[in-house]
Design an enzyme around this catalytic site. Structure first.
Site, PDB file in Angstrom:
ATOM      1  N   SER A 132      -6.609  -1.592  11.753  1.00 19.28           N
ATOM      2  CA  SER A 132      -6.979  -2.822  11.040  1.00 19.28           C
ATOM      3  C   SER A 132      -8.171  -3.459  11.736  1.00 19.28           C
ATOM      4  O   SER A 132      -8.547  -3.068  12.849  1.00 19.28           O
ATOM      5  CB  SER A 132      -5.817  -3.817  11.028  1.00 19.28           C
ATOM      6  OG  SER A 132      -5.712  -4.473  12.281  1.00 19.28           O
ATOM      7  N   ILE A 188       0.830  -1.208   0.000  1.00 12.72           N
ATOM      8  CA  ILE A 188       0.000   0.000   0.000  1.00 12.72           C
ATOM      9  C   ILE A 188       0.862   1.254   0.000  1.00 12.72           C
ATOM     10  O   ILE A 188       0.573   2.225  -0.700  1.00 12.72           O
ATOM     11  CB  ILE A 188      -0.926   0.011   1.237  1.00 12.72           C
ATOM     12  CG1 ILE A 188      -1.779  -1.253   1.282  1.00 12.72           C
ATOM     13  CG2 ILE A 188      -1.834   1.238   1.203  1.00 12.72           C
ATOM     14  CD1 ILE A 188      -2.591  -1.383   2.552  1.00 12.72           C
ATOM     15  N   ALA A 218      -5.967  -5.223   2.344  1.00 13.35           N
ATOM     16  CA  ALA A 218      -5.237  -5.158   1.079  1.00 13.35           C
ATOM     17  C   ALA A 218      -4.088  -6.149   1.071  1.00 13.35           C
ATOM     18  O   ALA A 218      -3.545  -6.521   2.116  1.00 13.35           O
ATOM     19  CB  ALA A 218      -4.704  -3.746   0.854  1.00 13.35           C
ATOM     20  N   MET A 260      -2.005  -2.430  19.339  1.00  7.46           N
ATOM     21  CA  MET A 260      -1.370  -1.226  18.787  1.00  7.46           C
ATOM     22  C   MET A 260      -2.260  -0.559  17.744  1.00  7.46           C
ATOM     23  O   MET A 260      -2.318   0.667  17.654  1.00  7.46           O
ATOM     24  CB  MET A 260      -0.012  -1.569  18.175  1.00  7.46           C
ATOM     25  CG  MET A 260       0.939  -2.275  19.132  1.00  7.46           C
ATOM     26  SD  MET A 260       0.938  -1.553  20.801  1.00  7.46           S
ATOM     27  CE  MET A 260       1.327  -3.014  21.768  1.00  7.46           C
ATOM     28  N   LYS A 261      -2.976  -1.370  16.973  1.00  6.35           N
ATOM     29  CA  LYS A 261      -3.845  -0.806  15.952  1.00  6.35           C
ATOM     30  C   LYS A 261      -5.024  -0.056  16.570  1.00  6.35           C
ATOM     31  O   LYS A 261      -5.495   0.942  16.030  1.00  6.35           O
ATOM     32  CB  LYS A 261      -4.339  -1.912  15.012  1.00  6.35           C
ATOM     33  CG  LYS A 261      -3.259  -2.438  14.066  1.00  6.35           C
ATOM     34  CD  LYS A 261      -2.633  -1.300  13.267  1.00  6.35           C
ATOM     35  CE  LYS A 261      -1.702  -1.769  12.185  1.00  6.35           C
ATOM     36  NZ  LYS A 261      -1.071  -0.642  11.457  1.00  6.35           N
ATOM     37  N   ARG A 287       3.070  -7.064   1.912  1.00  5.81           N
ATOM     38  CA  ARG A 287       4.041  -7.991   2.502  1.00  5.81           C
ATOM     39  C   ARG A 287       3.524  -8.553   3.815  1.00  5.81           C
ATOM     40  O   ARG A 287       3.897  -9.649   4.229  1.00  5.81           O
ATOM     41  CB  ARG A 287       5.381  -7.275   2.722  1.00  5.81           C
ATOM     42  CG  ARG A 287       6.171  -7.055   1.453  1.00  5.81           C
ATOM     43  CD  ARG A 287       7.518  -6.430   1.758  1.00  5.81           C
ATOM     44  NE  ARG A 287       7.385  -5.098   2.321  1.00  5.81           N
ATOM     45  CZ  ARG A 287       8.404  -4.381   2.800  1.00  5.81           C
ATOM     46  NH1 ARG A 287       9.627  -4.895   2.798  1.00  5.81           N
ATOM     47  NH2 ARG A 287       8.215  -3.167   3.281  1.00  5.81           N
ATOM     48  N   TYR A 296      -0.468  -6.937  17.862  1.00  5.69           N
ATOM     49  CA  TYR A 296      -0.821  -6.142  16.680  1.00  5.69           C
ATOM     50  C   TYR A 296      -2.169  -5.435  16.871  1.00  5.69           C
ATOM     51  O   TYR A 296      -2.310  -4.235  16.611  1.00  5.69           O
ATOM     52  CB  TYR A 296      -0.865  -7.074  15.472  1.00  5.69           C
ATOM     53  CG  TYR A 296      -1.185  -6.429  14.155  1.00  5.69           C
ATOM     54  CD1 TYR A 296      -0.236  -5.678  13.465  1.00  5.69           C
ATOM     55  CD2 TYR A 296      -2.445  -6.598  13.575  1.00  5.69           C
ATOM     56  CE1 TYR A 296      -0.533  -5.114  12.233  1.00  5.69           C
ATOM     57  CE2 TYR A 296      -2.751  -6.045  12.344  1.00  5.69           C
ATOM     58  CZ  TYR A 296      -1.793  -5.294  11.682  1.00  5.69           C
ATOM     59  OH  TYR A 296      -2.093  -4.738  10.467  1.00  5.69           O
ATOM     60  N   GLN A 345     -16.864  23.431  36.623  1.00  3.97           N
ATOM     61  CA  GLN A 345     -16.708  21.976  36.657  1.00  3.97           C
ATOM     62  C   GLN A 345     -17.757  21.339  37.557  1.00  3.97           C
ATOM     63  O   GLN A 345     -18.319  20.296  37.230  1.00  3.97           O
ATOM     64  CB  GLN A 345     -15.310  21.610  37.139  1.00  3.97           C
ATOM     65  CG  GLN A 345     -15.025  20.111  37.093  1.00  3.97           C
ATOM     66  CD  GLN A 345     -13.577  19.789  37.426  1.00  3.97           C
ATOM     67  OE1 GLN A 345     -12.763  20.673  37.592  1.00  3.97           O
ATOM     68  NE2 GLN A 345     -13.270  18.511  37.515  1.00  3.97           N
TER      69      GLN A 345
END
Length: 441
Positions: free
Chosen positions: A149, A19, A194, A165-166, A197, A162, A412
């Site tokens: 993702s 990409i 998509a 973190m996404k 690699r 993974y 507040q």
């Protein structure tokens, strides 16, 4: 009309293939000056090579475009941004695309598996965005893309590192969208499907053919164009399909003297999405909950929690600039004082505040609106809803508004008790007191 990026400086990380490469080629084709960043490592984060980035730069130049290669790790975001500054004198658009995979089930995951994915995805995007941020603020323009993702949005077996973190990038993007809006810096997140690699090792060939990176690029170019106003969005995209994702919240249940047993008895209602709401900010979320609780529902009653919205009657259409006094409203004194301060130092206030307010003052069963524009020209205030979409909407009673603006009531505390309702940019709401500094009633 074709979307043009002439002379815009674009940084694309992980642009040596997949990409990222297609991003770089298309931005360059449309006139952008591109920094092609790629460490040249494997999809698991091992090794490095300059070949991938060099080949993309050569391809861009052969087609008549302008590009320069960079081989630094995204952890060294300052160096990548410095390449853009040294080569092209600035940075306008940042595509945080670089990524790696270290897939393993959670019970077998090592600290190394976790840390490396964190360093490339979450820390890398932070380092790049932070290094580019002040340059974008100075130019009053910036476009940032975070790459999430489906593993982040929904979770996926074997991808705890993974996916975490996404999803972290969604939170980062949402916050940068809010902080950057006043400086025309827009930040959006995509969750692409998509062939790359990263995905070639987990998808069969026939599926990869349908998931060409070319299908991702059009959305990203649209989001990064100078005329596009979208910010803070999350989009799933792939195979010619584009969709926007948002959070949804169930109506919820109010319970006095909350106990685990009551939770059990009301579980079906708690998780029912028959009457959902869609909060878009932390302030909307909190104010909606407080509004529901302060309505004093019966024990076990379903409470529809929505961001507070106040309908402004047609009769309250904005009046021409002039007197801001409305008979019967003590808030008129406050707005008259604000009007005087705008007249004395409007340009200074516009520079300091840079926002548009819609203030709804409630008195009995009536609601009167005032529109305060401290974003355009030298500032203005009118009776009515105004003609420009507000950045923040404040709803409060006449008495409480006067007390807040004169320091007799803590804002507040009023917000927590549900006396003060705010939707939109919470940061702007905190700046309202600056309009009364140095003034006496």
């Amino acid at each position: 009309m074709a979307l043009n990026f002439k002379d815009k400086v674009v940084i694309v990380t992980g642009a040596g293939g997949g990409i990222g490469k297609v991003y770089a080629l298309e931005f360059a084709k449309r006139g952008a000056k591109v920094v092609v960043n790629d460490l040249g490592g494997s999809h698991t984060g091992q090794g490095s090579s300059s070949k991938a980035a060099d080949k993309v730069v050569e391809e861009i130049k052969a087609a008549g475009g302008t590009a320069v290669a960079n081989y630094d790790s995204v952890e060294d975001g300052e160096k990548i941004v410095q390449t853009a500054m040294d080569s092209f004198g600035g940075v306008d658009i940042l595509i945080n695309n670089a990524g790696i995979l270290r897939d393993v089930s959670f019970g077998k995951m090592t600290d190394g598996d976790w840390d490396l994915v964190y360093r490339v995805h979450a820390k890398g995007a932070y380092k790049l965005s932070r290094a580019a941020w002040n340059h974008m603020r100075e130019k009053n323009f910036g476009r940032i893309i975070m790459t999430s993702s489906a593993a982040g949005l929904y979770g996926n077996f074997g991808q705890a590192n993974y996916g975490s973190m996404k999803m972290a990038l969604v939170g980062l993007s949402n916050t940068l969208a809010q902080e950057g809006k006043s400086k025309n810096i827009h930040c959006n997140t995509i969750a692409p499907i998509a062939a790359s690699r990263l995905t070639e090792s987990v998808m069969p060939p026939e599926i990869l053919e349908q998931m060409k990176p070319d299908y991702i690029v059009p959305l990203v170019l649209y989001l990064c164009h100078q005329d596009t106003t979208e910010t803070g969005g999350v989009f799933e995209v792939g195979a010619g399909w584009v969709s926007k994702v948002r959070l949804q919240r169930s109506a919820g249940v109010y319970m006095k003297d909350l106990t685990p047993e009551k939770i059990k008895d009301n579980w079906a209602q708690i998780e029912s999405f028959d009457n959902p709401s869609y909060p878009t900010s932390a302030s909307e979320s909190v104010s909606g909950i407080l509004a529901a609780v302060n309505s004093k529902p019966a024990d076990g009653e379903s409470v529809l929690v929505r961001p507070p919205k106040v309908a402004v009657p047609k009769a309250l259409a904005a009046t021409p600039s002039g007197s801001v006094v409305v008979d019967g409203y003590n808030a008129s004194k406050i707005f008259t004082t604000i009007q005087g301060n705008i007249g004395a130092k409007g340009a200074e206030l516009v520079k300091k505040i840079n926002g548009i307010y819609l203030i709804n003052i409630k008195k009995g069963t009536n609601t009167q609106a005032w529109a305060l524009d401290l974003k355009n020209g030298s500032g203005s205030i009118v009776v009515g809803a105004g003609s420009t979409k507000p950045n923040v909407t404040i709803t409060v009673s006449d008495e409480d508004f006067v007390d807040i603006m004169t320091g007799k009531l803590n804002a507040q505390s009023a917000f927590t008790k549900g006396k003060l309702k705010i939707s939109g940019n919470m940061g702007l709401a905190t700046k309202l007191g600056a309009l009364m500094q140095g003034s006496k009633l």
